[in-house]
Design a protein around this motif. Structure first.
Motif, PDB file in Angstrom:
ATOM      1  N   ARG A  12       0.854  -1.293   0.084  1.00 30.48           N
ATOM      2  CA  ARG A  12      -0.157   0.081   0.017  1.00 30.48           C
ATOM      3  C   ARG A  12       0.927   1.155   0.070  1.00 30.48           C
ATOM      4  O   ARG A  12       0.661   2.400  -0.642  1.00 30.48           O
ATOM      5  CB  ARG A  12      -1.080   0.079   1.155  1.00 30.48           C
ATOM      6  CG  ARG A  12      -2.179  -0.887   1.193  1.00 30.48           C
ATOM      7  CD  ARG A  12      -3.077  -0.653   0.140  1.00 30.48           C
ATOM      8  NE  ARG A  12      -4.218  -1.485  -0.353  1.00 30.48           N
ATOM      9  CZ  ARG A  12      -4.391  -2.505  -1.005  1.00 30.48           C
ATOM     10  NH1 ARG A  12      -3.569  -2.399  -2.103  1.00 30.48           N
ATOM     11  NH2 ARG A  12      -5.280  -3.198  -1.012  1.00 30.48           N
ATOM     12  N   ILE A  16       0.556   3.957  -2.957  1.00 30.90           N
ATOM     13  CA  ILE A  16       0.131   5.414  -2.615  1.00 30.90           C
ATOM     14  C   ILE A  16       1.321   6.342  -3.185  1.00 30.90           C
ATOM     15  O   ILE A  16       0.806   7.420  -3.585  1.00 30.90           O
ATOM     16  CB  ILE A  16       0.001   5.434  -1.145  1.00 30.90           C
ATOM     17  CG1 ILE A  16      -1.395   5.045  -0.678  1.00 30.90           C
ATOM     18  CG2 ILE A  16       0.023   7.129  -0.481  1.00 30.90           C
ATOM     19  CD1 ILE A  16      -1.664   4.536   0.601  1.00 30.90           C
ATOM     20  N   SER A  20       0.805   8.926  -5.744  1.00 30.99           N
ATOM     21  CA  SER A  20       1.137  10.414  -5.654  1.00 30.99           C
ATOM     22  C   SER A  20       2.028  10.955  -6.447  1.00 30.99           C
ATOM     23  O   SER A  20       1.807  12.324  -6.814  1.00 30.99           O
ATOM     24  CB  SER A  20       1.595  10.482  -4.041  1.00 30.99           C
ATOM     25  OG  SER A  20       0.313  10.029  -3.086  1.00 30.99           O
ATOM     26  N   PHE A  36      -7.779   5.419  -4.509  1.00 31.36           N
ATOM     27  CA  PHE A  36      -6.735   6.032  -3.979  1.00 31.36           C
ATOM     28  C   PHE A  36      -7.072   6.344  -2.184  1.00 31.36           C
ATOM     29  O   PHE A  36      -6.326   5.959  -1.355  1.00 31.36           O
ATOM     30  CB  PHE A  36      -6.075   7.319  -4.504  1.00 31.36           C
ATOM     31  CG  PHE A  36      -4.922   8.088  -3.730  1.00 31.36           C
ATOM     32  CD1 PHE A  36      -3.880   7.486  -4.299  1.00 31.36           C
ATOM     33  CD2 PHE A  36      -5.106   8.823  -2.567  1.00 31.36           C
ATOM     34  CE1 PHE A  36      -2.634   8.032  -3.522  1.00 31.36           C
ATOM     35  CE2 PHE A  36      -3.932   9.398  -2.197  1.00 31.36           C
ATOM     36  CZ  PHE A  36      -2.835   8.943  -2.558  1.00 31.36           C
ATOM     37  N   TRP A  39      -7.473   2.921  -0.481  1.00 31.33           N
ATOM     38  CA  TRP A  39      -6.057   2.476  -0.135  1.00 31.33           C
ATOM     39  C   TRP A  39      -5.277   3.295   0.958  1.00 31.33           C
ATOM     40  O   TRP A  39      -4.900   2.611   1.860  1.00 31.33           O
ATOM     41  CB  TRP A  39      -5.205   2.642  -1.481  1.00 31.33           C
ATOM     42  CG  TRP A  39      -5.298   1.469  -2.430  1.00 31.33           C
ATOM     43  CD1 TRP A  39      -6.030   0.578  -2.424  1.00 31.33           C
ATOM     44  CD2 TRP A  39      -4.695   1.550  -3.815  1.00 31.33           C
ATOM     45  NE1 TRP A  39      -6.091  -0.060  -3.481  1.00 31.33           N
ATOM     46  CE2 TRP A  39      -5.110   0.622  -4.339  1.00 31.33           C
ATOM     47  CE3 TRP A  39      -3.751   2.627  -4.133  1.00 31.33           C
ATOM     48  CZ2 TRP A  39      -4.782   0.287  -5.576  1.00 31.33           C
ATOM     49  CZ3 TRP A  39      -3.364   2.123  -5.734  1.00 31.33           C
ATOM     50  CH2 TRP A  39      -3.940   0.965  -6.276  1.00 31.33           C
ATOM     51  N   SER A  40      -5.536   4.551   1.013  1.00 31.02           N
ATOM     52  CA  SER A  40      -4.970   5.552   1.977  1.00 31.02           C
ATOM     53  C   SER A  40      -5.736   5.021   3.463  1.00 31.02           C
ATOM     54  O   SER A  40      -4.923   5.236   4.410  1.00 31.02           O
ATOM     55  CB  SER A  40      -5.225   6.734   1.732  1.00 31.02           C
ATOM     56  OG  SER A  40      -4.638   7.139   0.454  1.00 31.02           O
ATOM     57  N   GLY A  71      -1.556  12.531  -0.139  1.00 34.23           N
ATOM     58  CA  GLY A  71      -0.132  12.140  -0.407  1.00 34.23           C
ATOM     59  C   GLY A  71       0.703  13.062  -0.627  1.00 34.23           C
ATOM     60  O   GLY A  71       1.985  12.765  -1.274  1.00 34.23           O
TER      61      GLY A  71
END
Length: 97
Positions: A12, A16, A20, A36, A39-40, A71
């Motif tokens: 992850r 990211i 980003s 996104f 995942w964050s 990010g």
């Protein structure tokens, strides 16, 4: 230590970082904002729930205090992440339908 969790945290973080880089440096994306954000949030939760695995996974220093909101201030300007970003972008462009 749970190696599966550690590997997921690492994966992850890389995802990211790469996305980003694509978004903030190249002004493009290959995934939607929803993915996104998912995942964050997942990463932020994993880091909080599994601090030992988080410290053992790669890119720990760059993700200290990461809360999943952005990010922008992550260390995505490294050659390793940039090369991965260009590879993802190239793959996406070649396979876009």
């Amino acid at each position: 230590m749970n190696d599966r969790v550690k590997d997921l945290i690492y994966r992850r973080r890389r995802q990211i970082l790469v996305h980003s880089f694509l978004y903030y440096q190249l002004n493009t994306n290959v995934i939607d904002d929803h993915k996104f954000d998912r995942w964050s949030r997942e990463l932020a939760e994993l880091q909080e729930k599994y601090p030992e695995e988080s410290k053992a996974a790669g890119y720990y220093e760059g993700f200290k205090g990461f809360d999943g909101s952005s990010g922008y201030d992550l260390p995505y300007a490294t050659p390793e992440i940039q090369n991965a970003g260009y590879s993802v972008l190239d793959y996406h462009r070649r396979n876009k339908k």
